[in-house]
Enzyme design. Structure first.
Site, PDB file in Angstrom:
ATOM      1  N   SER A 128       0.834  -1.184   0.000  1.00  0.00           N
ATOM      2  CA  SER A 128       0.000   0.000   0.000  1.00  0.00           C
ATOM      3  C   SER A 128       0.882   1.252   0.000  1.00  0.00           C
ATOM      4  CB  SER A 128      -0.946  -0.041   1.211  1.00  0.00           C
ATOM      5  OG  SER A 128      -1.932   0.947   1.135  1.00  0.00           O
ATOM      6  N   ASP A 134      -9.100  -5.952  -4.732  1.00  0.00           N
ATOM      7  CA  ASP A 134      -8.684  -4.734  -4.031  1.00  0.00           C
ATOM      8  C   ASP A 134      -9.576  -3.579  -4.473  1.00  0.00           C
ATOM      9  OD1 ASP A 134      -7.316  -2.495  -2.981  1.00  0.00           O
ATOM     10  OD2 ASP A 134      -5.371  -3.479  -3.207  1.00  0.00           O
ATOM     11  N   HIS A 174      -7.973  -5.259  -0.207  1.00  0.00           N
ATOM     12  CA  HIS A 174      -6.715  -4.519  -0.081  1.00  0.00           C
ATOM     13  C   HIS A 174      -5.866  -5.016   1.081  1.00  0.00           C
ATOM     14  CE1 HIS A 174      -3.828  -1.340  -0.503  1.00  0.00           C
ATOM     15  NE2 HIS A 174      -4.054  -0.914   0.728  1.00  0.00           N
TER      16      HIS A 174
END
Length: 358
Positions: A143, A304, A337
């Site tokens: 991320s 995601d 995610h």
């Protein structure tokens, strides 16, 4: 092991990319494993938006990468020496808006300068220099941490052998920026925000809690929420409150977040996500990405909802067009995610191979 601290930029201030300077930057960091005699097994871990310097604990607590790290695991402490630090602008030990400004003796608050990923990377490099590490086997991040890893490969192309970028794209999408805008507005419009100078009063807890609830929805998937809660209700739920169990879950996550994070740090790091531009300081993005020499692993999760597959495909194309030695992998996960933090079975091989350069 308790977190370690060092003060950097005490003689020469850090010049920030968007203007301004910071000096006497405290950096909170932690290490795991043993640095070998050749000093060629060091790996830098770059944490995500609300992470910290401690992905793993040995005292029964759960770090944010607890199940991935240890002897023989994907983050193999028998094989590698890991360094992890809290990012500049954070609130878990490294200098950020809640830190004391040495010039005023009060928290920086609204006076904390605007930062970008490039500034965060400069502080990480200064930490490694302090530790006597001049080369890394790999840099890994998921991320927001993936953006840091990517920028490392651009700004210091000879410093590492391998990059492992999990669930992160070269640019943040318009939709994702929109989510961040709504989250910021929840904080900024809290009556207690006071322009960011709330440290001597009541913090903007309501706004930060609401922001976190929205953020949690972008980290999860509809399938995951359906399996966990469906349309189940609470026996003691109020009509306008936590009537559905999914609402109760989000409220819990919002309140829990208040125990460990500062609203100003959240605002600054959200904006750093939005602003990430690998070409900052270079002619264009192709020139920037063409500097990368490391073997590059990029992992996409098809479910995601924050860094969507289309964003990862665009990143893949940009990296390949720039001549990067790219190894791209994609798979589904119920966890969306957050899969890179919890779905060990899916990520174990990609992390292990990415760190080793296989």
């Amino acid at each position: 092991m308790s977190v370690q601290n060092v003060v950097l930029f005490d003689t020469q201030p850090l010049t920030l990319m968007l203007g301004g300077k910071l000096s006497h930057i405290n950096v909170a960091y932690q290490t795991y494993g043993t640095l070998n005699a050749e000093k060629n097994n060091a790996v830098l871990i770059c944490h995500a938006l609300t992470g910290d310097a401690e992905p793993y604990f040995d005292d029964g607590r759960d770090g944010w990468w607890q199940n991935f790290m240890g002897a023989g695991l994907a983050l193999d402490t028998d094989r590698y020496f890991f360094i992890s630090s809290n990012v500049l602008g954070g609130c878990k030990g490294t200098t950020g808006p809640s830190s004391i400004n040495p010039q005023t003796g009060k928290p920086y608050g609204s006076q904390f300068p605007n930062i970008v990923v490039q500034d965060i990377v400069k502080v990480q490099k200064a930490l490694l220099e302090h530790l006597g590490i001049s080369h890394l086997k790999a840099i890994i991040g998921g991320s927001f941490g993936g953006m840091q890893a990517n920028q490392w490969a651009i700004d210091y192309p000879d410093f590492m052998d391998n990059i492992v970028n999990l669930c992160s794209s070269i640019y943040f999408s318009a939709e994702a920026i929109g989510f961040n805008h709504v989250m910021r507005q929840a904080v900024i419009n809290d009556p207690n925000f006071n322009g960011g100078d709330y440290y001597e009063g009541t913090p903007p807890d309501q706004g930060l809690s609401i922001a976190r609830m929205l953020g949690m929805l972008t980290y999860r998937t509809d399938l995951q929420l359906a399996k966990a809660f469906g349309r189940a209700t609470k026996s003691d739920g109020s009509f306008w409150g936590d009537y559905f169990q999914v609402e109760s879950y989000l409220s819990y996550q919002g309140k829990k977040f208040l125990e460990r994070f500062d609203a100003n740090s959240y605002l600054h790091l959200l904006r750093a996500l939005d602003m990430y531009d690998p070409s900052l300081g270079y002619e264009n993005v192709k020139e920037a990405l063409s500097r990368i020499k490391a073997r590059y692993t990029l992992v996409s999760v098809t479910t995601d909802q924050l860094f969507k597959p289309i964003d990862l495909y665009k990143s893949k194309q940009l990296l390949e067009q720039s001549g990067v030695d790219l190894h791209f992998y994609e798979f589904p996960s119920d966890y969306g995610h957050d899969a890179f933090l919890v779905d060990y079975d899916q990520f174990e091989k990609r992390i292990r191979d990415g760190l080793a350069g296989n």
